[in-house]
Design an enzyme around this catalytic site. Structure first.
Site, mmCIF file in Angstrom:
data_model
loop_
_atom_site.group_PDB
_atom_site.id
_atom_site.type_symbol
_atom_site.label_atom_id
_atom_site.label_comp_id
_atom_site.label_asym_id
_atom_site.label_seq_id
_atom_site.Cartn_x
_atom_site.Cartn_y
_atom_site.Cartn_z
ATOM 1 N NE ARG A 220 38.303 39.688 41.326
ATOM 2 C CZ ARG A 220 39.439 39.064 41.619
ATOM 3 N NH1 ARG A 220 40.507 39.786 41.917
ATOM 4 N NH2 ARG A 220 39.512 37.748 41.620
ATOM 5 C CE LYS A 243 35.053 38.188 44.559
ATOM 6 N NZ LYS A 243 34.306 37.831 43.338
ATOM 7 C CG HIS A 293 33.345 40.602 36.470
ATOM 8 N ND1 HIS A 293 34.284 41.035 37.374
ATOM 9 C CD2 HIS A 293 33.487 39.250 36.427
ATOM 10 C CE1 HIS A 293 34.954 40.007 37.862
ATOM 11 N NE2 HIS A 293 34.491 38.907 37.304
ATOM 12 N NE ARG A 296 38.813 38.690 37.359
ATOM 13 C CZ ARG A 296 40.071 38.630 37.804
ATOM 14 N NH1 ARG A 296 40.929 39.590 37.470
ATOM 15 N NH2 ARG A 296 40.479 37.635 38.559
ATOM 16 C CG HIS A 319 41.323 33.116 38.819
ATOM 17 N ND1 HIS A 319 41.474 34.031 37.792
ATOM 18 C CD2 HIS A 319 40.011 33.143 39.158
ATOM 19 C CE1 HIS A 319 40.303 34.584 37.529
ATOM 20 N NE2 HIS A 319 39.397 34.070 38.341
ATOM 21 C CE1 TYR A 328 36.254 36.330 36.095
ATOM 22 C CE2 TYR A 328 36.071 34.222 37.188
ATOM 23 C CZ TYR A 328 35.862 35.577 37.178
ATOM 24 O OH TYR A 328 35.254 36.177 38.250
#
Length: 343
Positions: A220, A243, A293, A296, A319, A328
């Protein structure tokens, strides 16, 4: 015919009776059926509350809740009628927001909320319908922005009730339906877009290293800007604070190691400056609907196209929920077609 009367037995324990011995007998709720509805009345030494429900179970639950609150003395506390929603927002801004990750965005969100007319309303007057009206007003600005505002206000009320002990009877946001989120983005970089970006003569020499590192590692933006020399080991980057609150190690390709070797760490650029450089670059190149983003997304999709498994990619991306990881992932159909033809 005489109406059917239901008496709800108090579920309070003896110890609760001892807590309120100075208030006399425990409160008792009575439920009366009238015109197909159930009316609940709770009385205790001159104090009385009543409410009507369509279903008996709802009436019983509310009656028990009021009994316990009165017996604990909570219903005798009166909410300050001069308290404004802005007062709660300002306290939340000072005490709760600084403890969150990404607090800078929430600071901006709260300051915008403080400019809304609803923030000048008195808390005791605000009902669910008021926040439904606010939601309908906010929706034209986007479902995601509206959802973030409602989530913030919902948590604000929970904190005010549970932690700050304001005598607010219920959270008015509990019954406000949240707007649907936009479908997950499926934006992938085209070869021409990637070529243009990598050949862009950025004034800041660090920008191109950050972009290439994002594509190569799937990190990120915030994670890239926090990389320090001591976080880099032989073949990995150690992220002590990601995050989701869990540390993780990200393996490095040879290209990623070359990028880091020619980089000044930590990168001497702020997140806002990087955002502005990115926006200007897209405008010059005529590239539409591409977020930083999305790099990513591109990196994670490439990991799968290289044959990495779901557990392997999740270790790299961080994740912890496979469903989040799948959102994603946007594999190119051309690559899948070529792979299938090999069987």
């Amino acid at each position: 015919r005489n109406p059917l009367v239901y008496f709800v037995k108090s579920f309070t324990q003896p110890r609760l009776s001892q807590l309120c011995h100075n208030r006399g007998e425990n409160a008792m709720a009575s439920i009366r059926k009238r015109n197909g509805k159930y009316q609940v009345q709770v009385r205790n030494q001159g104090f009385q509350r009543s409410k009507t429900f369509f279903h008996l179970k709802d009436a019983q639950r509310w009656g028990k809740l009021m009994e316990s609150r009165i017996n604990l003395g909570q219903e005798f506390e009166v909410l300050d009628k001069t308290l404004l929603l802005s007062d709660l927002l300002n306290r939340y801004l000072q005490e709760v927001t600084p403890l969150k990750k990404g607090f800078d965005r929430e600071v901006l969100r709260i300051k915008r909320l403080l400019r809304e007319p609803i923030s000048q309303r008195k808390v005791y007057q605000l009902k669910t319908r008021d926040f439904v009206e606010y939601k309908n007003k906010r929706l034209p600005d986007g479902n995601r922005a509206c959802k973030y505002d409602l989530a913030l206000l919902h948590h604000l009320y929970n904190v005010a009730i549970k932690q700050w002990s304001y005598p607010i009877p219920f959270n008015p946001l509990a019954n406000v339906p949240k707007p649907r989120c936009n479908p997950p983005r499926e934006r992938r970089l085209s070869d021409n877009e990637l070529k243009y970006i990598l050949n862009e003569p950025f004034r800041n020499p660090h920008i191109i290293n950050i972009i290439e590192l994002a594509i190569e590692t799937g990190l990120r933006r915030s994670e890239i800007l926090k990389i320090k020399p001591e976080n880099i080991e032989t073949d990995i980057i150690y992220l002590p604070d990601s995050k989701n609150g869990f540390p993780r190690k990200v393996p490095l390709t040879n290209k990623a190691k070359d990028i880091l070797n020619r980089s000044t760490l930590p990168y001497p650029i702020s997140a806002n400056a990087l955002r502005l450089c990115w926006s200007r670059m897209l405008k010059r190149g005529g590239i539409e609907n591409l977020h930083f983003h999305d790099l990513r997304h591109e990196a994670i999709s490439r990991f799968f196209e290289k044959g990495l498994s779901i557990p392997e990619v999740s270790m790299i991306s961080g994740h912890r929920d496979v469903r989040q990881l799948i959102r994603y992932t946007h594999l190119k159909i051309e690559n899948l077609a070529q792979k299938i033809q090999k069987f």
